[in-house]
Design a protein around this motif. Sequence first.
Motif, PDB file in Angstrom:
ATOM      1  N   ALA A 269      78.287  41.657  65.726  1.00 59.23           N
ATOM      2  CA  ALA A 269      79.944  41.371  65.767  1.00 59.23           C
ATOM      3  C   ALA A 269      80.166  42.064  66.591  1.00 59.23           C
ATOM      4  O   ALA A 269      80.972  41.933  67.261  1.00 59.23           O
ATOM      5  CB  ALA A 269      80.233  40.606  64.472  1.00 59.23           C
TER       6      ALA A 269
ATOM      7  N   ARG B  83      74.485  41.173  60.627  1.00 55.88           N
ATOM      8  CA  ARG B  83      75.608  40.241  61.200  1.00 55.88           C
ATOM      9  C   ARG B  83      76.928  41.062  61.500  1.00 55.88           C
ATOM     10  O   ARG B  83      77.352  40.621  62.947  1.00 55.88           O
ATOM     11  CB  ARG B  83      75.523  39.220  60.359  1.00 55.88           C
ATOM     12  CG  ARG B  83      74.688  37.542  60.604  1.00 55.88           C
ATOM     13  CD  ARG B  83      75.088  37.016  59.436  1.00 55.88           C
ATOM     14  NE  ARG B  83      75.799  37.352  58.449  1.00 55.88           N
ATOM     15  CZ  ARG B  83      75.819  36.744  57.161  1.00 55.88           C
ATOM     16  NH1 ARG B  83      75.185  35.936  57.015  1.00 55.88           N
ATOM     17  NH2 ARG B  83      76.738  37.241  56.041  1.00 55.88           N
ATOM     18  N   ALA B  84      76.711  41.797  60.857  1.00 49.54           N
ATOM     19  CA  ALA B  84      78.029  42.691  61.529  1.00 49.54           C
ATOM     20  C   ALA B  84      77.651  43.531  62.665  1.00 49.54           C
ATOM     21  O   ALA B  84      78.977  43.689  63.624  1.00 49.54           O
ATOM     22  CB  ALA B  84      78.680  43.666  60.309  1.00 49.54           C
TER      23      ALA B  84
ATOM     24  N   GLU C 246      80.094  32.952  65.519  1.00 46.21           N
ATOM     25  CA  GLU C 246      80.550  33.575  66.829  1.00 46.21           C
ATOM     26  C   GLU C 246      79.171  34.317  66.657  1.00 46.21           C
ATOM     27  O   GLU C 246      79.038  34.779  67.559  1.00 46.21           O
ATOM     28  CB  GLU C 246      81.594  34.614  66.075  1.00 46.21           C
ATOM     29  CG  GLU C 246      82.751  33.286  66.407  1.00 46.21           C
ATOM     30  CD  GLU C 246      84.669  34.556  65.768  1.00 46.21           C
ATOM     31  OE1 GLU C 246      84.417  35.461  65.651  1.00 46.21           O
ATOM     32  OE2 GLU C 246      85.061  34.041  65.665  1.00 46.21           O
TER      33      GLU C 246
ATOM     34  N   ARG D   7      82.903  30.849  60.399  1.00 45.75           N
ATOM     35  CA  ARG D   7      83.535  30.802  61.912  1.00 45.75           C
ATOM     36  C   ARG D   7      82.884  31.874  62.142  1.00 45.75           C
ATOM     37  O   ARG D   7      82.228  32.428  63.565  1.00 45.75           O
ATOM     38  CB  ARG D   7      84.842  31.087  61.887  1.00 45.75           C
ATOM     39  CG  ARG D   7      85.328  31.521  63.160  1.00 45.75           C
ATOM     40  CD  ARG D   7      86.946  31.620  63.498  1.00 45.75           C
ATOM     41  NE  ARG D   7      87.268  29.956  62.627  1.00 45.75           N
ATOM     42  CZ  ARG D   7      88.976  29.626  62.372  1.00 45.75           C
ATOM     43  NH1 ARG D   7      89.233  30.510  62.081  1.00 45.75           N
ATOM     44  NH2 ARG D   7      89.043  28.544  62.389  1.00 45.75           N
ATOM     45  N   PHE D   8      82.468  33.161  61.021  1.00 45.36           N
ATOM     46  CA  PHE D   8      81.772  34.544  61.861  1.00 45.36           C
ATOM     47  C   PHE D   8      80.430  34.036  61.827  1.00 45.36           C
ATOM     48  O   PHE D   8      79.623  34.793  62.876  1.00 45.36           O
ATOM     49  CB  PHE D   8      82.423  34.997  60.628  1.00 45.36           C
ATOM     50  CG  PHE D   8      80.982  36.914  60.411  1.00 45.36           C
ATOM     51  CD1 PHE D   8      81.879  37.945  61.679  1.00 45.36           C
ATOM     52  CD2 PHE D   8      79.959  37.426  60.561  1.00 45.36           C
ATOM     53  CE1 PHE D   8      81.011  38.996  61.716  1.00 45.36           C
ATOM     54  CE2 PHE D   8      79.477  38.647  60.123  1.00 45.36           C
ATOM     55  CZ  PHE D   8      79.846  38.841  60.828  1.00 45.36           C
ATOM     56  N   GLU D   9      80.087  33.790  61.542  1.00 44.09           N
ATOM     57  CA  GLU D   9      78.255  33.455  61.463  1.00 44.09           C
ATOM     58  C   GLU D   9      77.935  32.040  62.632  1.00 44.09           C
ATOM     59  O   GLU D   9      77.451  32.404  63.602  1.00 44.09           O
ATOM     60  CB  GLU D   9      77.531  32.993  60.333  1.00 44.09           C
ATOM     61  CG  GLU D   9      77.601  33.298  58.542  1.00 44.09           C
ATOM     62  CD  GLU D   9      77.334  32.546  57.956  1.00 44.09           C
ATOM     63  OE1 GLU D   9      76.823  31.212  57.772  1.00 44.09           O
ATOM     64  OE2 GLU D   9      76.680  33.392  56.984  1.00 44.09           O
TER      65      GLU D   9
END
Length: 182
Positions: free
Chosen positions: A54, A50-51, A34, A30-32
Amino acid sequence: MATKQERIALSFLAGLALTAVAVRAVGVQRFEAEVAQATGTAAQVGVADRALAAQIAAVDSARRNPKKRKAKGTPRSSSRKGRSPTLTQDVAPTPPLRVDVNAATAQELEQLPRVGPALAKRIVEWRDRHGPFSSPDDLRHVRGIGPSTVRLLDSLVTFSGRHRPVHSEGAPSLAYHPTPVF
């Protein structure tokens, strides 16, 4: 050999561990997704990238929707009415007056930021006892004035050019008494 209750407990813990792994995997996916949606790129980059993406997406989202922010605490009611600004945009504030520390009275010194009646009195007493100040650093001799106050007052104070024999004639001897001895 394990008892029936121990086998039940072990199977429960194993099921719990598998559930945690599945939840983690779903969370990462889900994080990837988003991140990919927010940045418009594929999520085949490092974890740090990625962080960061985000976080940038979260900040951009907060900027676009300022009403969604939660207010901290409860609003306080006040009996005072809101004050209107005292300066218009076309009128520039006048620069603060510079105060001569060696000639100012305690009331004049109180006009300086962070200088109240007690500190102004100590400045005048120190000046009367030890002679005039020659620089902003000399103000540090007064109890209650530290480096941050000296930096703040540096542009707001001046020092009249009075003669200080102690500084001009070398280091003071041990027999030097700043107050007259009769």
